[in-house]
Design a protein around this motif. Sequence first.
Motif, PDB file in Angstrom:
ATOM      1  N   LYS A   1       0.872  -1.181   0.000  1.00  0.00           N
ATOM      2  CA  LYS A   1       0.000   0.000   0.000  1.00  0.00           C
ATOM      3  C   LYS A   1       0.906   1.227   0.000  1.00  0.00           C
ATOM      4  O   LYS A   1       1.799   1.343   0.828  1.00  0.00           O
ATOM      5  N   THR A   2       0.646   2.157  -0.925  1.00  0.00           N
ATOM      6  CA  THR A   2       1.488   3.336  -1.086  1.00  0.00           C
ATOM      7  C   THR A   2       0.676   4.609  -0.878  1.00  0.00           C
ATOM      8  O   THR A   2      -0.369   4.793  -1.504  1.00  0.00           O
ATOM      9  N   ALA A   3       1.174   5.481  -0.003  1.00  0.00           N
ATOM     10  CA  ALA A   3       0.537   6.784   0.224  1.00  0.00           C
ATOM     11  C   ALA A   3       0.925   7.733  -0.906  1.00  0.00           C
ATOM     12  O   ALA A   3       2.060   7.711  -1.388  1.00  0.00           O
ATOM     13  N   LEU A   4      -0.019   8.579  -1.308  1.00  0.00           N
ATOM     14  CA  LEU A   4       0.196   9.530  -2.399  1.00  0.00           C
ATOM     15  C   LEU A   4      -0.007  10.953  -1.889  1.00  0.00           C
ATOM     16  O   LEU A   4      -1.076  11.285  -1.383  1.00  0.00           O
ATOM     17  N   THR A   5       1.019  11.784  -2.026  1.00  0.00           N
ATOM     18  CA  THR A   5       0.918  13.201  -1.685  1.00  0.00           C
ATOM     19  C   THR A   5       1.620  13.999  -2.776  1.00  0.00           C
ATOM     20  O   THR A   5       2.841  14.084  -2.786  1.00  0.00           O
TER      21      THR A   5
END
Length: 134
Positions: free
Chosen positions: A4-8
Amino acid sequence: MTEKTALTPSTHTAPPARFSHGVRKGNILQVAGQVGFLPAEEGKAPTPAGPTLREQTLQTFANVQAILEEGGASWDDVMMIRVYLTDTAHFAEMNEIYNEYFKDLTVAPAARTTVYVGLPAGLLIEIDALAVLD
């Protein structure tokens, strides 16, 4: 197991609590609720795009799109959009803006739900989206 990868995106400030602006896991990308804040400027508090529904809606779309692109998606990949309005009187105007914004979409439009909520002072709209990538 897929990570799972956070996107900002660089246009966004860090979230005000422990959540991600967007998260991608495998071919699923969830965009958290976005509002009409202008792109982030170092040392400056988040600022709404303007006082009108049109200004805030168009900026909100841009903010959602930035997260979609950060995760390798586009509006074509969006399956579900949720629109949160602060005033039921804005529904017709928001639909006009929405239809104009997506008029050139060449794939089936996303499913959509619209609900009425309270948002921080000055904010009129919030939008989240769920995308599934091929």
